[in-house]
Design an enzyme around this catalytic site. Structure first.
Site, PDB file in Angstrom:
ATOM      1  N   LYS A  45      -6.853  13.263  -0.064  1.00 22.66           N
ATOM      2  CA  LYS A  45      -7.003  12.201  -1.056  1.00 22.66           C
ATOM      3  C   LYS A  45      -6.932  10.761  -1.039  1.00 22.66           C
ATOM      4  O   LYS A  45      -5.697  10.398  -0.696  1.00 22.66           O
ATOM      5  CB  LYS A  45      -5.862  12.713  -2.101  1.00 22.66           C
ATOM      6  CG  LYS A  45      -6.119  12.095  -3.763  1.00 22.66           C
ATOM      7  CD  LYS A  45      -5.208  11.994  -4.563  1.00 22.66           C
ATOM      8  CE  LYS A  45      -4.100  10.887  -4.469  1.00 22.66           C
ATOM      9  NZ  LYS A  45      -5.052   9.424  -4.748  1.00 22.66           N
TER      10      LYS A  45
ATOM     11  N   GLY B 219       1.042   5.280   2.983  1.00 22.59           N
ATOM     12  CA  GLY B 219       1.100   4.427   1.688  1.00 22.59           C
ATOM     13  C   GLY B 219       2.598   3.575   1.657  1.00 22.59           C
ATOM     14  O   GLY B 219       3.146   3.433   2.698  1.00 22.59           O
ATOM     15  N   SER B 220       2.870   3.402   0.306  1.00 21.05           N
ATOM     16  CA  SER B 220       4.060   2.824   0.040  1.00 21.05           C
ATOM     17  C   SER B 220       5.485   3.768   0.409  1.00 21.05           C
ATOM     18  O   SER B 220       5.335   4.933   0.164  1.00 21.05           O
ATOM     19  CB  SER B 220       4.280   2.184  -1.296  1.00 21.05           C
ATOM     20  OG  SER B 220       4.104   3.230  -2.214  1.00 21.05           O
TER      21      SER B 220
ATOM     22  N   GLU C 202       3.686   7.449   6.914  1.00 19.11           N
ATOM     23  CA  GLU C 202       3.256   6.186   7.823  1.00 19.11           C
ATOM     24  C   GLU C 202       3.221   5.218   6.359  1.00 19.11           C
ATOM     25  O   GLU C 202       2.448   5.094   5.620  1.00 19.11           O
ATOM     26  CB  GLU C 202       1.702   6.218   8.160  1.00 19.11           C
ATOM     27  CG  GLU C 202       1.538   7.142   9.415  1.00 19.11           C
ATOM     28  CD  GLU C 202       2.164   6.574  10.709  1.00 19.11           C
ATOM     29  OE1 GLU C 202       2.566   5.678  10.561  1.00 19.11           O
ATOM     30  OE2 GLU C 202       1.905   7.201  11.699  1.00 19.11           O
TER      31      GLU C 202
ATOM     32  N   CYS D 219      -0.581  -3.034   6.780  1.00 17.94           N
ATOM     33  CA  CYS D 219       0.933  -2.329   7.112  1.00 17.94           C
ATOM     34  C   CYS D 219       1.734  -3.034   8.131  1.00 17.94           C
ATOM     35  O   CYS D 219       2.808  -3.224   7.990  1.00 17.94           O
ATOM     36  CB  CYS D 219       0.975  -0.943   7.345  1.00 17.94           C
ATOM     37  SG  CYS D 219      -0.121  -0.488   8.681  1.00 17.94           S
TER      38      CYS D 219
ATOM     39  N   GLU E  53       8.298  -5.719   1.241  1.00 16.05           N
ATOM     40  CA  GLU E  53       6.970  -5.942   1.510  1.00 16.05           C
ATOM     41  C   GLU E  53       6.306  -6.699   0.534  1.00 16.05           C
ATOM     42  O   GLU E  53       6.384  -6.152  -0.840  1.00 16.05           O
ATOM     43  CB  GLU E  53       6.461  -4.615   1.855  1.00 16.05           C
ATOM     44  CG  GLU E  53       4.999  -4.449   2.343  1.00 16.05           C
ATOM     45  CD  GLU E  53       4.427  -3.500   2.690  1.00 16.05           C
ATOM     46  OE1 GLU E  53       4.558  -2.354   1.783  1.00 16.05           O
ATOM     47  OE2 GLU E  53       3.663  -3.161   3.457  1.00 16.05           O
TER      48      GLU E  53
HETATM   49  P1  NAD Z   1       0.730   3.926  -2.803  1.00 18.68           P
HETATM   50  O1  NAD Z   1       1.847   4.428  -2.343  1.00 18.68           O
HETATM   51  O2  NAD Z   1       0.842   3.165  -4.155  1.00 18.68           O
HETATM   52  O3  NAD Z   1      -0.368   4.720  -2.666  1.00 18.68           O
HETATM   53  C1  NAD Z   1      -0.727   5.460  -1.516  1.00 18.68           C
HETATM   54  C2  NAD Z   1      -1.311   6.994  -2.176  1.00 18.68           C
HETATM   55  O4  NAD Z   1      -0.340   7.723  -2.806  1.00 18.68           O
HETATM   56  C3  NAD Z   1      -2.697   6.865  -2.998  1.00 18.68           C
HETATM   57  O5  NAD Z   1      -3.801   7.741  -2.578  1.00 18.68           O
HETATM   58  C4  NAD Z   1      -1.982   7.281  -4.109  1.00 18.68           C
HETATM   59  O6  NAD Z   1      -2.850   7.886  -5.239  1.00 18.68           O
HETATM   60  C5  NAD Z   1      -1.160   8.295  -3.891  1.00 18.68           C
HETATM   61  N1  NAD Z   1      -0.084   8.703  -4.729  1.00 18.68           N
HETATM   62  C6  NAD Z   1       1.128   7.801  -5.333  1.00 18.68           C
HETATM   63  N2  NAD Z   1       1.820   8.649  -5.777  1.00 18.68           N
HETATM   64  C7  NAD Z   1       1.704   9.877  -5.556  1.00 18.68           C
HETATM   65  C8  NAD Z   1       2.582  11.143  -5.945  1.00 18.68           C
HETATM   66  N3  NAD Z   1       3.448  11.304  -6.764  1.00 18.68           N
HETATM   67  N4  NAD Z   1       1.817  12.283  -5.358  1.00 18.68           N
HETATM   68  C9  NAD Z   1       0.736  12.239  -4.549  1.00 18.68           C
HETATM   69  N5  NAD Z   1       0.095  11.320  -4.005  1.00 18.68           N
HETATM   70  C10 NAD Z   1       0.475   9.993  -4.693  1.00 18.68           C
HETATM   71  O7  NAD Z   1       0.393   2.770  -1.643  1.00 18.68           O
HETATM   72  P2  NAD Z   1      -0.784   1.873  -1.776  1.00 18.68           P
HETATM   73  O8  NAD Z   1      -0.407   0.745  -2.710  1.00 18.68           O
HETATM   74  O9  NAD Z   1      -2.211   2.351  -1.868  1.00 18.68           O
HETATM   75  O10 NAD Z   1      -0.960   1.117  -0.137  1.00 18.68           O
HETATM   76  C11 NAD Z   1      -0.307   0.150   0.374  1.00 18.68           C
HETATM   77  C12 NAD Z   1       1.062   0.516   1.001  1.00 18.68           C
HETATM   78  O11 NAD Z   1       0.458   1.416   1.911  1.00 18.68           O
HETATM   79  C13 NAD Z   1       1.862  -0.410   1.671  1.00 18.68           C
HETATM   80  O12 NAD Z   1       3.118  -0.125   1.390  1.00 18.68           O
HETATM   81  C14 NAD Z   1       1.388  -0.447   3.245  1.00 18.68           C
HETATM   82  O13 NAD Z   1       2.319  -1.014   4.206  1.00 18.68           O
HETATM   83  C15 NAD Z   1       1.179   1.121   3.267  1.00 18.68           C
HETATM   84  N6  NAD Z   1       0.246   1.218   4.513  1.00 18.68           N
HETATM   85  C16 NAD Z   1       1.120   1.877   5.588  1.00 18.68           C
HETATM   86  C17 NAD Z   1       0.276   1.986   6.674  1.00 18.68           C
HETATM   87  C18 NAD Z   1       0.844   2.730   8.006  1.00 18.68           C
HETATM   88  O14 NAD Z   1      -0.062   3.246   8.759  1.00 18.68           O
HETATM   89  N7  NAD Z   1       2.021   2.740   8.020  1.00 18.68           N
HETATM   90  C19 NAD Z   1      -1.340   1.812   6.665  1.00 18.68           C
HETATM   91  C20 NAD Z   1      -1.743   1.382   5.555  1.00 18.68           C
HETATM   92  C21 NAD Z   1      -1.114   1.125   4.400  1.00 18.68           C
END
Ligand code: NAD
Length: 516
Positions: free
Chosen positions: A194, A247-248, A269, A303, A405
């Protein structure tokens, strides 16, 4: 009817014509080798450049997740029925299938993610490299024989989990999609991925191009929608045996909890607050150029962004002055312009978040050396989420801007005196994703690198990453590793097989017996 702008329509048309599909209602999910429209609420995408509606699509929802997991389950069996060499050959062919579509993919990514086209072109190349790299691993994953102290032959097999669920963010969607699906299928799994609801389609197109080149239909499924509906349906699905999340930290916690409910392991990650340390003896031209690229590339939506620049006191003023000057000369503009070095922030929520963090820091006493506002010279249509490269000083350790962040083009510059001081400051964060050391003293470079609590450390460099080298975090930056052989191993589980070789078989009666 979608209102996707002309450029995106053009590239999608080019890609989808090959399947007799045109962009429109069906462009939502890739399930079982077909484009399938979502069934849930309508999701509107806004153009990061203009802030105006770009297109709408329907949330996939639980029923389509169900269908995707079923498709992946069947395809995974088909995939594992092939020889390892054949799986490798098919992945190599799949990587080659991207050739000729690079420009369309880059354009699509650039339009929806709002990233400079030159960055997107580079990321498309990485997508192919990642598939090729893991294709090579298919027939090189083998088990071991363990010299157990009994009459058994004990061997270990590394077996796939089955179907893995992957969830990705919006900052590099196509890159992240390939980054995770390549090791997953190389290890023998089926995938349901997803992407972020904000950047849904480049993953669909990548999956479509890869799969139609000869992978079993349904091996890679892309479901689009928001976290609470489609995301939660995926993390809670009993057919998913491993979760991989990018993600976050906030969402990562929920994903790990959902996995824990079902006793399913996860890889997380997550975000970062990476320290970029510049010692007084560093080559300043390189260090300043590195510091600039570390934070302003991708408008800081990375990230590993070097969002904390720690500078030894004797060169602090000079580095600040140089950084503010060079930040002012970064070409901020339309992602479609090949001269653009920094595009907009991807979405309005993130844009508001960044501005509110800058305002809060100012109220606490931080001083803006440059930026903090919309760039003054932008084309007329660029009414979207632009922000000038921003440098903040007079920042103290307790401020949120120094600890949390930002995920935007904002760097705080903080002074330090000794090496000890630099290491303490660098590690004074819950995150532990990346960091860098700039110095001409090799012994100090290695000494400091070894003391940083960060999954990736650069010496006299920043942001070099490659699919061959492991990547991941400590603390709130997550756990587990991606890339390299470590990334591959996350997608298999060890199975230990004991074969009695003695003609007088013994039977274990407890862990303390000769057998145990
Ligand atoms: P986010 O956590 O808001 O969303 C990431 C994903 O999680 C999206 O697809 C979202 O729809 C999904 N999601 C959110 N809540 C969920 C739930 N309850 N159940 C299932 N899926 C859910 O993050 P974002 O704002 O899209 O991205 C930014 C973040 O990602 C930053 O913190 C960044 O540092 C991090 N990031 C980390 C890496 C890494 O490799 N460490 C790489 C890229 C981005």
């Amino acid at each position: 009817m979608n209102s996707l702008n002309d450029k995106a329509v053009e590239c999608l048309t080019e890609l989808l014509t090959a399947r007799g599909m045109l962009p429109g209602i069906a462009l939502s999910n890739w399930i079982g080798g077909e484009l399938v429209a979502g069934q849930g609420e309508s999701i509107e995408l806004l153009d990061p450049v203009t802030g105006l509606p770009l297109m709408t699509y329907a949330d996939a929802g639980a029923a389509l997740v169900e269908r995707a997991v079923a498709a992946a389950t069947a395809a995974q069996q088909e995939w594992m029925a092939l020889t390892a060499s054949e799986r490798g050959r098919r992945m190599t062919t799949a990587a080659a299938a991207l050739q000729g579509h690079e420009e369309a993919l880059a354009q699509l990514e650039s339009v929806v993610a709002g990233k400079p086209i030159r960055d997107c072109r580079g990321e498309v190349i990485k997508v192919r490299e990642m598939i090729e790299y893991y294709a090579g691993w298919c027939d090189k994953q083998h088990g071991e024989v363990i010299p157990v102290p009994t009459s058994h032959l004990n061997y270990v097999r590394h077996v796939p989990y089955g179907v893995v669920g992957q969830i990705t963010p919006w900052n590099a969607p196509m890159f992240t999609c390939a980054w995770q699906l390549a090791p997953a299928i190389a290890a023998g799994n089926g995938v349901v991925l997803k992407p972020s609801e904000l950047t849904p389609f480049s993953s669909v197109v990548v999956a479509m191009l890869l799969e139609r080149s000869g992978l079993p239909q349904g091996l890679i499924n892309i479901v689009n929608g928001v976290g609470p509906t489609t995301g939660a349906a995926l993390t809670g699905h009993p057919g998913i045996s491993k979760l991989v999340f990018v993600g976050s930290p906030e969402s990562g916690r929920k994903i790990a909890q959902a996995g824990a409910e079902r006793l399913v392991p996860s890889v997380l990650e997550l975000g970062g607050k990476s320290a970029n340390i510049v010692f007084g003896d560093a080559r300043l031209d390189d260090a300043v150029a590195g510091a600039q690229a570390a934070i302003f590339a991708a408008a800081g939506q990375s990230c590993v962004a070097g969002s904390r620049l720690l500078v030894q006191r004797e060169i602090f003023d000079e580095v600040c002055e140089r950084l503010a000057r060079t930040a002012g000369s970064i070409a901020v503009g339309l992602p479609s312009d090949t001269a653009t070095q920094m595009g907009p922030v991807q979405n309005s929520r993130q844009h508001r978040h960044i501005l509110s963090m800058i305002e809060a820091a100012k109220l606490q006493g931080a001083r803006v050396l440059c930026g903090g506002h919309r760039p003054e010279t932008l084309p007329a249509e660029a009414r979207g989420y632009f922000l000038a490269p921003t440098v903040l000083v007079d920042v103290t350790e307790d401020m949120a801007i120094a600890r949390e962040e930002v995920f935007g083009p904002v760097v705080v510059v903080m002074p330090f005196t000794t090496e000890e001081d630099a290491v303490r400051l660098a590690n004074a964060t819950r995150f532990g994703l990346a960091g860098a050391v700039w110095t001409q003293d090799p012994a100090r470079a290695h000494r400091v690198a070894a003391r940083l609590r960060a999954g990736t450390v650069w010496i006299n460099s920043y942001k070099a990453i490659n699919v061959m080298s492991p990547f991941g975090g400590f603390g709130d930056s997550g756990f587990g590793r991606s890339s390299g052989v470590e990334g591959l191993k996350e997608y298999t589980v060890a199975q230990s097989v004991w074969v009695e070789t003695s003609p007088t078989a013994s039977v274990a009666t407890g862990y303390g017996s000769g057998v145990g």
